[in-house]
Motif scaffolding. Structure first.
Motif, PDB file in Angstrom:
ATOM      1  N   ASP A 112       0.799  -1.225   0.000  1.00 24.31           N
ATOM      2  CA  ASP A 112       0.000   0.000   0.000  1.00 24.31           C
ATOM      3  C   ASP A 112       0.833   1.277   0.000  1.00 24.31           C
ATOM      4  N   PHE A 113       1.868   1.295  -0.804  1.00 23.00           N
ATOM      5  CA  PHE A 113       2.630   2.507  -1.033  1.00 23.00           C
ATOM      6  C   PHE A 113       2.041   3.168  -2.273  1.00 23.00           C
ATOM      7  N   GLY A 114       1.477   4.352  -2.110  1.00 22.26           N
ATOM      8  CA  GLY A 114       0.757   5.016  -3.183  1.00 22.26           C
ATOM      9  C   GLY A 114       1.568   5.252  -4.436  1.00 22.26           C
ATOM     10  N   ASP A 115       2.844   5.582  -4.290  1.00 28.95           N
ATOM     11  CA  ASP A 115       3.668   5.849  -5.463  1.00 28.95           C
ATOM     12  C   ASP A 115       3.818   4.605  -6.342  1.00 28.95           C
ATOM     13  N   ILE A 116       3.765   3.431  -5.731  1.00 28.91           N
ATOM     14  CA  ILE A 116       3.808   2.195  -6.513  1.00 28.91           C
ATOM     15  C   ILE A 116       2.603   2.139  -7.433  1.00 28.91           C
ATOM     16  N   TYR A 117       1.437   2.469  -6.902  1.00 28.46           N
ATOM     17  CA  TYR A 117       0.214   2.453  -7.716  1.00 28.46           C
ATOM     18  C   TYR A 117       0.305   3.464  -8.850  1.00 28.46           C
ATOM     19  N   PHE A 118       0.868   4.632  -8.569  1.00 30.89           N
ATOM     20  CA  PHE A 118       0.975   5.627  -9.632  1.00 30.89           C
ATOM     21  C   PHE A 118       1.889   5.131 -10.754  1.00 30.89           C
ATOM     22  N   PHE A 119       3.044   4.581 -10.407  1.00 32.43           N
ATOM     23  CA  PHE A 119       3.959   4.099 -11.440  1.00 32.43           C
ATOM     24  C   PHE A 119       3.350   2.939 -12.224  1.00 32.43           C
ATOM     25  N   LEU A 120       2.560   2.099 -11.560  1.00 34.89           N
ATOM     26  CA  LEU A 120       1.888   1.030 -12.290  1.00 34.89           C
ATOM     27  C   LEU A 120       0.844   1.600 -13.247  1.00 34.89           C
ATOM     28  N   ALA A 121       0.150   2.646 -12.827  1.00 38.03           N
ATOM     29  CA  ALA A 121      -0.817   3.308 -13.710  1.00 38.03           C
ATOM     30  C   ALA A 121      -0.087   3.959 -14.889  1.00 38.03           C
ATOM     31  N   TYR A 122       1.011   4.602 -14.620  1.00 37.66           N
ATOM     32  CA  TYR A 122       1.818   5.254 -15.646  1.00 37.66           C
ATOM     33  C   TYR A 122       2.278   4.232 -16.686  1.00 37.66           C
ATOM     34  N   ALA A 123       2.828   3.110 -16.211  1.00 39.33           N
ATOM     35  CA  ALA A 123       3.292   2.064 -17.122  1.00 39.33           C
ATOM     36  C   ALA A 123       2.123   1.494 -17.926  1.00 39.33           C
ATOM     37  N   SER A 124       0.988   1.304 -17.283  1.00 36.90           N
ATOM     38  CA  SER A 124      -0.190   0.783 -17.984  1.00 36.90           C
ATOM     39  C   SER A 124      -0.699   1.782 -19.018  1.00 36.90           C
ATOM     40  N   ALA A 125      -0.657   3.052 -18.685  1.00 34.44           N
ATOM     41  CA  ALA A 125      -1.127   4.091 -19.612  1.00 34.44           C
ATOM     42  C   ALA A 125      -0.280   4.123 -20.879  1.00 34.44           C
ATOM     43  N   VAL A 126       1.039   4.042 -20.738  1.00 33.84           N
ATOM     44  CA  VAL A 126       1.892   4.115 -21.932  1.00 33.84           C
ATOM     45  C   VAL A 126       1.794   2.839 -22.764  1.00 33.84           C
ATOM     46  N   LYS A 127       1.317   1.765 -22.156  1.00 35.68           N
ATOM     47  CA  LYS A 127       1.099   0.521 -22.898  1.00 35.68           C
ATOM     48  C   LYS A 127      -0.328   0.459 -23.445  1.00 35.68           C
ATOM     49  N   SER A 128      -1.089   1.525 -23.284  1.00 31.77           N
ATOM     50  CA  SER A 128      -2.491   1.585 -23.743  1.00 31.77           C
ATOM     51  C   SER A 128      -3.329   0.465 -23.144  1.00 31.77           C
ATOM     52  N   GLU A 129      -3.259   0.357 -21.829  1.00 30.62           N
ATOM     53  CA  GLU A 129      -4.057  -0.601 -21.068  1.00 30.62           C
ATOM     54  C   GLU A 129      -5.021   0.175 -20.173  1.00 30.62           C
ATOM     55  N   PRO A 130      -6.148   0.629 -20.728  1.00 32.50           N
ATOM     56  CA  PRO A 130      -7.045   1.505 -19.968  1.00 32.50           C
ATOM     57  C   PRO A 130      -7.622   0.867 -18.704  1.00 32.50           C
ATOM     58  N   ALA A 131      -7.956  -0.416 -18.742  1.00 25.73           N
ATOM     59  CA  ALA A 131      -8.540  -1.053 -17.553  1.00 25.73           C
ATOM     60  C   ALA A 131      -7.526  -1.088 -16.406  1.00 25.73           C
ATOM     61  N   LEU A 132      -6.281  -1.436 -16.725  1.00 24.89           N
ATOM     62  CA  LEU A 132      -5.259  -1.457 -15.673  1.00 24.89           C
ATOM     63  C   LEU A 132      -4.912  -0.041 -15.212  1.00 24.89           C
ATOM     64  N   THR A 133      -4.886   0.895 -16.130  1.00 27.46           N
ATOM     65  CA  THR A 133      -4.624   2.291 -15.753  1.00 27.46           C
ATOM     66  C   THR A 133      -5.678   2.751 -14.756  1.00 27.46           C
ATOM     67  N   ARG A 134      -6.916   2.486 -15.072  1.00 27.64           N
ATOM     68  CA  ARG A 134      -8.031   2.866 -14.182  1.00 27.64           C
ATOM     69  C   ARG A 134      -7.898   2.170 -12.827  1.00 27.64           C
ATOM     70  N   HIS A 135      -7.614   0.876 -12.854  1.00 24.70           N
ATOM     71  CA  HIS A 135      -7.463   0.098 -11.615  1.00 24.70           C
ATOM     72  C   HIS A 135      -6.398   0.710 -10.695  1.00 24.70           C
ATOM     73  N   TRP A 136      -5.208   0.963 -11.275  1.00 30.61           N
ATOM     74  CA  TRP A 136      -4.104   1.478 -10.448  1.00 30.61           C
ATOM     75  C   TRP A 136      -4.359   2.916 -10.016  1.00 30.61           C
ATOM     76  N   LEU A 137      -4.993   3.724 -10.844  1.00 31.57           N
ATOM     77  CA  LEU A 137      -5.306   5.100 -10.434  1.00 31.57           C
ATOM     78  C   LEU A 137      -6.360   5.121  -9.333  1.00 31.57           C
ATOM     79  N   ASN A 138      -7.317   4.211  -9.388  1.00 29.64           N
ATOM     80  CA  ASN A 138      -8.295   4.107  -8.290  1.00 29.64           C
ATOM     81  C   ASN A 138      -7.596   3.784  -6.975  1.00 29.64           C
ATOM     82  N   LYS A 139      -6.682   2.824  -7.013  1.00 29.09           N
ATOM     83  CA  LYS A 139      -5.923   2.478  -5.805  1.00 29.09           C
ATOM     84  C   LYS A 139      -5.071   3.664  -5.340  1.00 29.09           C
ATOM     85  N   TYR A 140      -4.417   4.317  -6.287  1.00 31.21           N
ATOM     86  CA  TYR A 140      -3.583   5.479  -5.976  1.00 31.21           C
ATOM     87  C   TYR A 140      -4.409   6.574  -5.302  1.00 31.21           C
ATOM     88  N   SER A 141      -5.616   6.786  -5.786  1.00 32.80           N
ATOM     89  CA  SER A 141      -6.452   7.872  -5.256  1.00 32.80           C
ATOM     90  C   SER A 141      -6.850   7.652  -3.804  1.00 32.80           C
TER      91      SER A 141
END
Length: 175
Positions: A112-141
């Motif tokens: 539960d380190f928030g920055d981990i979730y952000f970097f996972l969302a970032y990596a998912s976003a650049v790979k065009s993985e919208p579902a994972l981007t949304r998932h990790w950003l929800n956790k980050y928020s």
């Protein structure tokens, strides 16, 4: 050469000398961080890649070389490693660097380190993985690390800013 570059280069020399006396996870972190700072200051692609490669080696060694270190330090080494790989992605646009970032950080999501979730969302976003981007950003928020300005300004998230789910995440943190 700018004053900050001179200081960083001087400090690299000092920390490399300290390394010769003995390595610690903290020293590995500092040595890698200094090189990452040079990546952001350099305008020459070959220099950037050189310093990224050095930083990655130092961070990888720091994560595996020591039997004991605090969880916070291990997470910081891992986050810096993710940052290095995402900088590598930004320079080369090669998606496998985003995959490596995901592989480094995914096993750490239970902490539960928030920055981990952000970097996972970032990596998912650049790979065009919208579902994972949304998932990790929800956790980050839902973490204390949440940064509204980062969410609103990070270029990797541009493609999602018009999505309703993205807007809901931002609105959930405004209240």
């Amino acid at each position: 050469m700018r004053q900050s570059s001179k200081y960083i280069i001087q400090r690299i020399g000092e920390t490399d000398q300290l390394f010769l006396l003995g390595n610690t996870p903290e020293l590995a972190f500092e040595r890698a961080d200094l090189r990452l700072q040079l990546v952001t200051l350099s305008q020459v692609r070959q220099e950037q890649i050189h310093f990224l490669q050095e930083s990655i080696v130092l961070l990888e060694q720091g994560r595996v070389e020591f039997e004991e270190m605090s969880l916070d330090l291990y997470v910081n080494l891992s986050l810096h490693l993710a940052k290095a790989y995402m900088l590598y992605f930004e320079i080369t646009k090669e998606q496998h660097f985003a995959v490596i970032t995901q592989q480094i950080l995914r096993p750490m999501t239970h902490d539960d380190f928030g920055d981990i979730y952000f970097f996972l969302a970032y990596a998912s976003a650049v790979k065009s993985e919208p579902a994972l981007t949304r998932h990790w950003l929800n956790k980050y928020s839902k973490t204390h690390a949440f940064d509204m300005m980062l969410m609103q300004s990070h270029p990797a998230l541009d493609q999602y800013r018009q999505e309703q789910w993205f807007d809901r995440i931002l609105k959930s943190r405004m209240h």
